[in-house]
Motif scaffolding. Structure first.
Motif, PDB file in Angstrom:
ATOM      1  N   VAL A 210       0.823  -1.212   0.000  1.00 56.81           N
ATOM      2  CA  VAL A 210       0.000   0.000   0.000  1.00 56.81           C
ATOM      3  C   VAL A 210       0.859   1.266   0.000  1.00 56.81           C
ATOM      4  CG1 VAL A 210      -1.665   1.340   1.345  1.00 56.81           C
ATOM      5  CG2 VAL A 210      -2.002  -1.131   1.043  1.00 56.81           C
ATOM      6  N   PRO A 211       1.896   1.348   0.847  1.00 61.92           N
ATOM      7  CA  PRO A 211       2.738   2.554   0.798  1.00 61.92           C
ATOM      8  C   PRO A 211       3.376   2.784  -0.580  1.00 61.92           C
ATOM      9  CG  PRO A 211       3.145   1.360   2.831  1.00 61.92           C
ATOM     10  CD  PRO A 211       2.280   0.479   1.986  1.00 61.92           C
ATOM     11  N   GLU A 212       3.767   1.701  -1.257  1.00 57.89           N
ATOM     12  CA  GLU A 212       4.331   1.854  -2.601  1.00 57.89           C
ATOM     13  C   GLU A 212       3.294   2.407  -3.567  1.00 57.89           C
ATOM     14  OE1 GLU A 212       7.501  -1.857  -2.092  1.00 57.89           O
ATOM     15  OE2 GLU A 212       5.711  -2.095  -3.345  1.00 57.89           O
ATOM     16  N   ALA A 213       2.060   1.910  -3.477  1.00 61.20           N
ATOM     17  CA  ALA A 213       0.993   2.403  -4.344  1.00 61.20           C
ATOM     18  C   ALA A 213       0.732   3.884  -4.098  1.00 61.20           C
ATOM     19  CB  ALA A 213      -0.284   1.595  -4.119  1.00 61.20           C
ATOM     20  N   ILE A 214       0.712   4.282  -2.835  1.00 56.85           N
ATOM     21  CA  ILE A 214       0.477   5.684  -2.498  1.00 56.85           C
ATOM     22  C   ILE A 214       1.619   6.565  -3.008  1.00 56.85           C
ATOM     23  CG2 ILE A 214       0.364   7.301  -0.556  1.00 56.85           C
ATOM     24  CD1 ILE A 214      -1.268   5.172   0.950  1.00 56.85           C
ATOM     25  N   SER A 215       2.851   6.105  -2.807  1.00 54.08           N
ATOM     26  CA  SER A 215       4.011   6.885  -3.264  1.00 54.08           C
ATOM     27  C   SER A 215       4.003   7.068  -4.774  1.00 54.08           C
ATOM     28  CB  SER A 215       5.309   6.198  -2.825  1.00 54.08           C
ATOM     29  OG  SER A 215       5.428   6.192  -1.415  1.00 54.08           O
ATOM     30  N   LEU A 216       3.661   6.001  -5.503  1.00 57.29           N
ATOM     31  CA  LEU A 216       3.615   6.094  -6.965  1.00 57.29           C
ATOM     32  C   LEU A 216       2.475   6.995  -7.428  1.00 57.29           C
ATOM     33  CD1 LEU A 216       4.446   2.400  -7.827  1.00 57.29           C
ATOM     34  CD2 LEU A 216       5.774   4.392  -8.541  1.00 57.29           C
ATOM     35  N   ALA A 217       1.330   6.930  -6.740  1.00 56.96           N
ATOM     36  CA  ALA A 217       0.205   7.799  -7.104  1.00 56.96           C
ATOM     37  C   ALA A 217       0.588   9.265  -6.951  1.00 56.96           C
ATOM     38  CB  ALA A 217      -1.006   7.473  -6.243  1.00 56.96           C
ATOM     39  N   ARG A 218       1.456   9.569  -5.998  1.00 56.09           N
ATOM     40  CA  ARG A 218       1.881  10.952  -5.775  1.00 56.09           C
ATOM     41  C   ARG A 218       2.715  11.486  -6.940  1.00 56.09           C
ATOM     42  NH1 ARG A 218       4.337  12.170  -0.052  1.00 56.09           N
ATOM     43  NH2 ARG A 218       3.818  14.289  -0.798  1.00 56.09           N
ATOM     44  N   LEU A 219       3.294  10.590  -7.735  1.00 58.71           N
ATOM     45  CA  LEU A 219       4.058  11.020  -8.906  1.00 58.71           C
ATOM     46  C   LEU A 219       3.153  11.395 -10.067  1.00 58.71           C
ATOM     47  CD1 LEU A 219       6.951   8.362  -8.947  1.00 58.71           C
ATOM     48  CD2 LEU A 219       6.980  10.669  -7.966  1.00 58.71           C
ATOM     49  N   ARG A 220       1.872  11.024  -9.986  1.00 58.65           N
ATOM     50  CA  ARG A 220       0.871  11.294 -11.013  1.00 58.65           C
ATOM     51  C   ARG A 220       1.273  10.747 -12.384  1.00 58.65           C
ATOM     52  NH1 ARG A 220      -1.084  12.543  -6.621  1.00 58.65           N
ATOM     53  NH2 ARG A 220      -2.381  14.402  -6.241  1.00 58.65           N
ATOM     54  N   PRO A 221       1.564   9.445 -12.463  1.00 59.24           N
ATOM     55  CA  PRO A 221       1.781   8.840 -13.784  1.00 59.24           C
ATOM     56  C   PRO A 221       0.457   8.799 -14.538  1.00 59.24           C
ATOM     57  CG  PRO A 221       1.625   7.138 -12.126  1.00 59.24           C
ATOM     58  CD  PRO A 221       1.590   8.452 -11.385  1.00 59.24           C
TER      59      PRO A 221
ATOM     60  N   GLU B 261      -5.688  13.603   2.815  1.00 62.14           N
ATOM     61  CA  GLU B 261      -5.385  14.049   1.461  1.00 62.14           C
ATOM     62  C   GLU B 261      -3.924  14.445   1.293  1.00 62.14           C
ATOM     63  OE1 GLU B 261      -8.106  17.085   0.336  1.00 62.14           O
ATOM     64  OE2 GLU B 261      -9.880  15.793   0.525  1.00 62.14           O
ATOM     65  N   THR B 262      -3.307  14.904   2.358  1.00 59.81           N
ATOM     66  CA  THR B 262      -1.895  15.290   2.280  1.00 59.81           C
ATOM     67  C   THR B 262      -0.996  14.102   1.971  1.00 59.81           C
ATOM     68  OG1 THR B 262      -1.783  15.071   4.697  1.00 59.81           O
ATOM     69  CG2 THR B 262      -2.125  17.298   3.795  1.00 59.81           C
ATOM     70  N   ASP B 263      -1.456  12.890   2.351  1.00 59.67           N
ATOM     71  CA  ASP B 263      -0.664  11.682   2.069  1.00 59.67           C
ATOM     72  C   ASP B 263      -0.589  11.388   0.574  1.00 59.67           C
ATOM     73  OD1 ASP B 263      -0.486  11.521   4.770  1.00 59.67           O
ATOM     74  OD2 ASP B 263      -1.464   9.564   4.980  1.00 59.67           O
ATOM     75  N   LEU B 264      -1.525  11.944  -0.186  1.00 59.14           N
ATOM     76  CA  LEU B 264      -1.559  11.711  -1.632  1.00 59.14           C
ATOM     77  C   LEU B 264      -1.263  12.982  -2.429  1.00 59.14           C
ATOM     78  CD1 LEU B 264      -4.635   9.337  -1.732  1.00 59.14           C
ATOM     79  CD2 LEU B 264      -2.401   8.801  -2.721  1.00 59.14           C
ATOM     80  N   ALA B 265      -0.718  13.985  -1.755  1.00 61.65           N
ATOM     81  CA  ALA B 265      -0.389  15.230  -2.451  1.00 61.65           C
ATOM     82  C   ALA B 265       0.647  14.976  -3.530  1.00 61.65           C
ATOM     83  CB  ALA B 265       0.137  16.255  -1.452  1.00 61.65           C
ATOM     84  N   GLU B 266       0.500  15.651  -4.651  1.00 64.19           N
ATOM     85  CA  GLU B 266       1.395  15.433  -5.789  1.00 64.19           C
ATOM     86  C   GLU B 266       2.829  15.819  -5.450  1.00 64.19           C
ATOM     87  OE1 GLU B 266       1.909  16.700 -10.507  1.00 64.19           O
ATOM     88  OE2 GLU B 266       0.251  17.519  -9.302  1.00 64.19           O
ATOM     89  N   ILE B 267       3.751  14.969  -5.858  1.00 63.20           N
ATOM     90  CA  ILE B 267       5.171  15.281  -5.774  1.00 63.20           C
ATOM     91  C   ILE B 267       5.572  15.834  -7.132  1.00 63.20           C
ATOM     92  CG2 ILE B 267       7.499  14.385  -5.447  1.00 63.20           C
ATOM     93  CD1 ILE B 267       6.314  12.161  -3.751  1.00 63.20           C
TER      94      ILE B 267
END
Length: 353
Positions: free
Chosen positions: A235-246, A267-273
């Motif tokens: 799950v943490p990997e999925a969240i981290s990748l979602a933050r990259l907005r592929p 929502e801050t956990d999924l903020a765009e990087i």
């Protein structure tokens, strides 16, 4: 933030989700998804399910009728049978997709451009014969030099066949795939062995995988090639990748179900990087002279080369397993090229398929 929202719903609102599974039940319960992707390992896992025995028997009958008087050998029959089974399994998932079905060419052809091209065209023709038009199909091809050269031909041919560069671990492979005109690429988060060997220890990398995928997204920004990360397991990997907005995330059935049961995160956990790199250009033509520069990149990075070779071998092993399953027992029987079907225990020699 809605209390009823799941993490999967949150990520789906930010990034298109692909199901990395041939299980129609998962697609029906958790979809609709954008695309569905598969490979030899996924095909094997789904083919051996008891509920698919009838489907496999139907595929056997189809191939038998087509090749009743062809004189072709058992290896031809078995490969075609696997292709038909893969198409039939994908057809069951197709109603729960908004976009495309992705199917992978044989790893046995990973270093042969012409055979990869022929197999890709065969797969698309089979989908068309089973009422799935080529516009809904994308063919996954290993991101070797030979594989990406095949993608270049397929993407520029008429009719066009859309491709995805898979088994991809580096920016150089990503650039080569974009130069080939690939519709999509799937950079792997983990190397493939992680998914099949729980005791396997991931070798330390000089640069974290998340950073490499961020670099790939930045390098391909502005191109027509979409980035669809795959191969992550937590799950943490999925969240981290979602933050990259592929463009998409390709998620396994197991992880999809886990994400669907978890309550929403802040929502801050999924903020765009946002990338600090910006789009990168390169003057290197990785596919010139038979892919010489890409081959050189593999030589210069033995770790990436090892991962690619290992993944091709692993997928090859799963392909052999599913072929063995299809020709054994009462379900799959070997074609002798002349008189009909031969039971598994009556084969002429172990090397006949």
């Amino acid at each position: 933030m809605s209390a009823s929202l799941s993490v999967l719903a949150q990520i789906s609102a930010l990034v298109k989700i692909d199901t990395d599974s041939l299980d129609p039940g998962v697609a029906q319960r958790l979809g609709p998804f954008e695309d569905m992707t598969s490979n030899q390992a996924i095909a094997y896992q789904q083919a051996i399910q008891p509920e698919n025995e009838r489907l496999i028997r139907e595929a056997v009958k189809e191939v038998q009728e087509v090749h009743a008087n062809s004189g072709e050998g058992p290896d031809v029959y078995l490969r075609e049978l696997l292709d038909v089974v893969s198409v039939k399994l994908a057809y069951l998932v197709s109603p729960h997709l908004k976009g495309k079905i992705l199917v992978q060419t044989s790893p046995a052809f990973a270093y042969d451009t012409e055979k990869t091209i022929a197999h890709a065209r065969r797969l698309v023709a089979l989908f068309d014969a089973h009422a799935i038009p080529s516009s809904r199909v994308c063919v996954k091809i290993p991101s070797t030099a030979e594989g990406l050269l095949a993608c270049k031909v397929l993407e520029s041919s008429e009719p066009r066949i859309r491709t995805l560069g898979t088994i991809l671990f580096s920016v150089e492979q990503a650039r080569a795939a974009a130069q080939a005109g690939c519709t999509n690429i799937s950079p792997y988060f983990h190397e493939l062995r992680v998914h099949i060997d729980k005791k396997f220890q991931v070798p330390a990398a000089e640069k974290p995988t998340l950073d490499i995928i961020a670099d790939i997204i930045a390098a391909l920004k502005g191109t027509k090639t979409h980035v669809k990360p795959a191969g992550f397991i937590t799950v943490p990997e999925a969240i981290s990748l979602a933050r990259l907005r592929p463009d998409n995330l390709t998620i396994s059935a197991k992880l999809l179900q886990e994400l669907a049961t978890l309550p929403a995160v802040p929502e801050t956990d999924l903020a765009e990087i946002k990338s600090q790199i910006g789009p990168r250009t390169s003057d290197v033509d990785y596919l010139a002279n038979g892919g010489a520069h890409l081959k050189e990149a593999f030589i210069n990075d033995p770790e990436i080369s090892r991962r690619v070779v290992d993944a091709v071998e692993i997928f090859g092993g799963f392909e052999r397993q599913v072929l063995e399953f299809l020709r054994s027992g009462e379900v799959g029987k070997e074609w002798d090229g002349k008189s009909g079907w031969l039971p598994f225990d009556q084969r002429a020699s172990p090397s006949s398929a």
